[in-house]
Design an enzyme around this catalytic site. Sequence first.
Site, mmCIF file in Angstrom:
data_model
loop_
_atom_site.group_PDB
_atom_site.id
_atom_site.type_symbol
_atom_site.label_atom_id
_atom_site.label_comp_id
_atom_site.label_asym_id
_atom_site.label_seq_id
_atom_site.Cartn_x
_atom_site.Cartn_y
_atom_site.Cartn_z
ATOM 1 N N CYS A 51 0.829 -1.216 0.000
ATOM 2 C CA CYS A 51 0.000 0.000 0.000
ATOM 3 C C CYS A 51 0.858 1.259 0.000
ATOM 4 O O CYS A 51 1.677 1.471 0.897
ATOM 5 C CB CYS A 51 -0.927 -0.037 1.221
ATOM 6 S SG CYS A 51 -1.595 1.558 1.712
ATOM 7 N N CYS A 54 0.431 3.510 3.028
ATOM 8 C CA CYS A 54 1.088 2.905 4.196
ATOM 9 C C CYS A 54 2.594 3.186 4.165
ATOM 10 O O CYS A 54 3.191 3.506 5.191
ATOM 11 C CB CYS A 54 0.849 1.407 4.226
ATOM 12 S SG CYS A 54 -0.894 0.920 4.208
ATOM 13 N N CYS A 394 -11.293 11.590 -15.156
ATOM 14 C CA CYS A 394 -12.505 11.116 -14.485
ATOM 15 C C CYS A 394 -13.300 10.145 -15.358
ATOM 16 O O CYS A 394 -13.721 10.486 -16.468
ATOM 17 C CB CYS A 394 -13.362 12.325 -14.099
ATOM 18 S SG CYS A 394 -15.075 11.953 -13.724
ATOM 19 N N CYS A 397 -16.855 11.262 -16.126
ATOM 20 C CA CYS A 397 -16.852 12.341 -17.127
ATOM 21 C C CYS A 397 -16.724 11.768 -18.538
ATOM 22 O O CYS A 397 -17.417 12.207 -19.471
ATOM 23 C CB CYS A 397 -15.701 13.320 -16.862
ATOM 24 S SG CYS A 397 -15.694 14.031 -15.198
#
Length: 489
Positions: A51, A54, A394, A397
């Site tokens: 991660c 992280c 996006c 979008c």
Amino acid sequence: MRHSVAAVLLFAFIATVAGAEHDVLDLGDDNFVSTLKQHETTLVMFYAPWCGHCKRLKPEYAKAAEIVKDDDPPIKLAKVDCTEAGKEICGKYSVNGYPTLKIFRHDEVSQDYSGPREAIGIAKYMRAQVGPASKQVRSIDDLAKFLDTKDTTILGYFSEMDSNLAKIFLKFADKNREKYRFGHSEDKDVLKQQGETDKIVLIRAPHLSNKFESSTIKFEGDTESDLSTFVTENFHGLVGHRTQDTSRDFQNPLITAYYAVDYLKNPKGTNYWRNRVLKVAKEFVGQINFAISSKDDFQHELNEYGYDFVGDKPVILARDAKNLKYALKDEFSVDSLKDFVEKLLDNELEPYIKSEPLPESNDAPVKVAVAKNFDEVVINNGKDTLVEFYAPWCGHCKKLTPIYDELAEKLQDEDVAIVKMDATANDVPPEFNVRGFPTLFWLPKDSKNKPVSYNGGRELDDFVKYIAKEASTELKGFDRSGKPKKTEL
């Protein structure tokens, strides 16, 4: 020789990080409960090695553990790898995102952690979770130790703890224990040293002390509301240190100096520039707010003003009460900053507007707005207008694009403008509250100063029905219900 120095510095850095990581408890399914039972308060980070968030948090987390390792009351920081040794524990506590942080009292969850993600902020937040909201100072020596800190402190001196002022203080401390550092004393020797038996004072962090303002400010009010206002107005001083965790404390109009702000590694260099900002700020008390910010921590804000790089001298950026942006174009100096502030207050400066270039052609059915032509294309076009604020990356979008294009073609002969604007590459006027993508607004042609948020469906028929109903004059091709009108032969 240069390589040797670099190797030594790298080794020192690795050793420092490794040393700090020793202060973080490494827990798994086999030792989680038994270890936490031994500790009154523990912050646990549930993480996954892959991660990215992280990885960014871990060094700050380790530094925080090192900061609080000798605290009394004690605080422990721990971590659990949810992909290996801690799979069962992570499942038990419904961890479904990384990193997830929770505060435990012994082996029971007390609350989710919602505090800062940098070392000093984590330490401060966790220190507020243990013991009473305000630390009792029991002697003159105890007071000296308590004030040996890098934090701003709110301190109460009371002859009796059941006095009205003491009750106000303790109630305020309990409500704000995670945000501020509190202490109080009723010791006779401490009160005698102060020369005053009942008072509340705010004592600014030593590294923020300067010759332009007092480091200790006395509270003169009578109510908890008065105390809240007093702390809010005085906590950061004339020129506050604005961090990612405190940025919301600083209200517009605001002038911020961005440079290599670092009170851990270079406090002297940091205050060298801050003192010059202070010299100007003291002349505009009550008119405008001032702050300093790390150029590295706020590169995203610098980008909003077109700055990709900041050199040795501060870059001065501002926002007025309307949230319009301004930048000091001249090289920073006390004189140039003072001139900039005076012109800003007198409305003599042109706002900085981030904008894409004007489109070479704007003949397509969907009109393209950029910051430079927004008034022309959206506000003063003489038509009802539907405007979409989008981001190129996006997904929603992109899905809307062919529908939006078809809508514009269908309404091409109507008294309606269909407009789009890349909100990541252009400044959006403040009256348009864009918090996600795509965001759409409807602007009737006779009341463009009151954009209406469009919250309807995203299919072609949804748009047509909405516009047909809301249009200032009935559409040529559709009735008010959005049904196509019959064409006479």
